[in-house]
Scaffold this active site. Structure first.
Site, PDB file in Angstrom:
ATOM      1  N   CYS A 277       0.827  -1.212   0.000  1.00 51.79           N
ATOM      2  CA  CYS A 277       0.000   0.000   0.000  1.00 51.79           C
ATOM      3  C   CYS A 277       0.858   1.257   0.000  1.00 51.79           C
ATOM      4  CB  CYS A 277      -0.905  -0.048   1.223  1.00 51.79           C
ATOM      5  SG  CYS A 277      -1.752   1.493   1.596  1.00 51.79           S
TER       6      CYS A 277
ATOM      7  N   CYS B 251      -0.012   3.857   2.706  1.00 54.69           N
ATOM      8  CA  CYS B 251       0.397   3.356   4.031  1.00 54.69           C
ATOM      9  C   CYS B 251       1.863   3.711   4.302  1.00 54.69           C
ATOM     10  CB  CYS B 251       0.237   1.841   4.117  1.00 54.69           C
ATOM     11  SG  CYS B 251      -1.450   1.268   3.908  1.00 54.69           S
TER      12      CYS B 251
END
Length: 152
Positions: free
Chosen positions: A75, A78
């Site tokens: 991600c 993230c």
């Protein structure tokens, strides 16, 4: 030519006599503190969740408020939010902790806490989810989120 010149410079900086090596060489103990390391405040307030019982012990049963960062290695957002959030939690000087949960390793926790997208961040107090957000936030928004959690 440039590589050869760089190699000469490097060799001129290294000592000419190397210490003896091998099984007959005298043993020299390592220098004191040669492998020392330090931990920052960020490391003390942030931890990776190992399994469900670890989550129960360190997050749900924790007397301190805990920010739970549900993330994934793949991600992109993230990777931006995680370090930013760790820095903001470290600034709180132990008033709040941060638990990191990789959703690929701990799918059961992600399902239990209804994580449908990453990053998802939960604010937990006394085992209950009191606030949450999904996606990226800037430092001002994170600071407001944390201050609301710790009641400052």
């Amino acid at each position: 030519m440039a590589q050869r010149l760089a190699l000469r410079r490097l060799l001129s900086l290294t000592p000419r006599s190397l210490p003896p090596q091998g099984p007959l060489a005298p043993h020299t103990p390592p220098a004191p503190h040669s492998r020392a390391f330090s931990t920052s405040a960020g490391c003390k307030s942030t931890f990776n969740v190992q399994d469900g019982s670890d989550f129960q012990d360190r997050v749900v049963n924790n007397p301190k408020p805990v920010v739970v960062d549900f993330h994934a290695q793949w991600c992109g957002p993230c990777k931006i939010l995680g370090p930013r959030l760790e820095k903001m939690v470290a600034k709180q000087e132990g008033k709040v902790l941060m638990a990191k949960v990789d959703i690929d390793d701990h799918t059961d926790l992600a399902i239990e806490y209804e994580v449908s997208a990453v990053p998802t961040v939960l604010a937990m107090k006394n085992g209950d989810v009191v606030d949450k957000f999904v996606g990226i936030k800037d430092e001002d928004q994170l600071e407001a989120f944390l201050k609301k959690l710790i009641g400052a």
